[in-house]
Design a protein around this motif. Structure first.
Motif, PDB file in Angstrom:
ATOM      1  N   GLY A 215       0.803  -1.210   0.000  1.00  0.00           N
ATOM      2  CA  GLY A 215       0.000   0.000   0.000  1.00  0.00           C
ATOM      3  C   GLY A 215       0.838   1.263   0.000  1.00  0.00           C
ATOM      4  N   HIS A 229       2.587   7.851  -2.661  1.00  0.00           N
ATOM      5  CA  HIS A 229       1.378   7.810  -1.847  1.00  0.00           C
ATOM      6  C   HIS A 229       1.489   6.610  -0.918  1.00  0.00           C
ATOM      7  N   THR A 231      -0.274   4.627   1.972  1.00  0.00           N
ATOM      8  CA  THR A 231      -1.571   4.425   2.610  1.00  0.00           C
ATOM      9  C   THR A 231      -1.387   3.662   3.919  1.00  0.00           C
ATOM     10  N   GLY A 264      -4.044   5.190  -4.516  1.00  0.00           N
ATOM     11  CA  GLY A 264      -4.143   4.720  -3.139  1.00  0.00           C
ATOM     12  C   GLY A 264      -5.568   4.451  -2.709  1.00  0.00           C
ATOM     13  N   HIS A 267      -6.721   1.203  -3.999  1.00  0.00           N
ATOM     14  CA  HIS A 267      -6.128   0.120  -3.202  1.00  0.00           C
ATOM     15  C   HIS A 267      -6.925  -0.097  -1.914  1.00  0.00           C
TER      16      HIS A 267
END
Length: 309
Positions: A215, A229, A231, A264, A267
């Motif tokens: 992530g 990014h 996450t 993101g 995801h």
């Protein structure tokens, strides 16, 4: 470890130290959990929690307020910014409020810093606003927590539109550490709290149960990192977080930030999370416009107060 203050009134003492014992760490974490359950938000940030363990850290001090031998309050002071005043967070046990403990901790922080300080009030509670007024602090920063639904009934997420020549891959722990730290410092040169992260800070986060490199997305152009990014998933709350989005100065203005955010969010949605959250400063209209355009709205605010001197 030093005893920085004698009893400020019978039964109350404040101990100041640069390193906590494991027993003290557990007591502070227990206090933070009790306060979070009562207040609906944590009084100490993720960074503050990470700084409880791992031995002494440059610029970090802990303040333990006890009443009759019981931990009644805690404050953490971070004096690492070369320009800004030291920053603090503090909390009092919910069952022991209304006894002047918050003011005692605040006064200890003011004395430690020579009355030059910034203090967070997470959630912007009225009691925290009152304490800030009592301590002579003024509001100067508002950090908003935004949220957006991700479930089947939520507005559709946009498809990532990457700028020409940009590709996305995921972070590789160990191999990408140095490059990411350099990119993070460049992307957040204007934001010392984020831009000053060190290898130790990165290691602290990678050691947490929530860390998942799948992530953590990196954007590259011609083999060079131009954005990212990261996450985060809060399992207990079933929240997905836009933990940090950064775009290097030379790659800004081309829509990469919005594309990375969409990557993101997709995801997090694929992980089955019903809601996404993120933090953004209220005085950052460009970022607010991007996030509101992606369906986010304000959920709550964190306020920072400071002394005028």
């Amino acid at each position: 470890m030093t005893d920085a203050a004698a009893a400020v009134e019978p039964g109350r003492q404040i101990l100041t130290c640069e390193e906590l014992t494991e027993e003290q760490v557990e007591a502070v974490l227990g206090l933070l959990d009790e306060a979070a359950r009562a207040d609906g938000t944590s009084a100490v940030s993720e960074q503050g929690r990470l700084q409880l363990r791992g031995g002494p850290r440059p610029g970090i001090k802990h303040f333990l307020l006890t009443e009759g031998g019981r931990l009644a309050g805690y404050a953490q002071l971070e004096d690492t910014d070369p320009v800004e005043a030291p920053a603090a967070e503090l909390v009092v046990h919910p069952a022991l409020r209304g006894r002047g403990h918050g003011r005692a901790l605040g006064s200890a922080l003011l004395a430690e810093t020579g009355k030059r300080i910034r203090v967070w009030a997470h959630g912007g509670k009225s009691a925290a606003r009152h304490l800030a007024q009592v301590l002579g602090l003024t509001l100067f920063r508002e950090l908003r927590q935004l949220r957006r639904p991700l479930g089947p009934e939520a507005p559709e997420l946009p498809s990532p539109a990457l700028p020409a020549g940009v590709t996305i891959r995921t972070f590789v722990p160990g191999a990408d550490d140095a490059a990411w730290l350099t990119a993070n410092a460049a992307a957040f040169a204007h934001h010392p709290e984020q831009g000053s992260l060190t290898q130790r800070d990165l290691d602290d986060r990678m050691a947490q149960p929530w860390f998942d490199p799948k992530g953590f997305f990196l954007a590259e152009r011609d083999g060079a990192l131009v954005g990212f990014h990261w996450t985060k998933i809060h399992d207990a709350e079933q929240l997905g977080e836009v933990y940090v989005v950064g775009v290097l100065p030379g790659a800004q203005g081309g829509g990469l930030g919005k594309a990375l955010t969409a990557v993101g969010l997709r995801h997090l949605a694929a992980a089955g999370l019903p809601t996404a959250m993120l933090y953004v400063d209220a005085d950052n209209p460009a970022a607010l416009a991007v996030y509101e355009g992606l369906g986010f709205s304000t959920h709550e605010v964190d306020l920072m107060y400071r002394t005028e001197s």
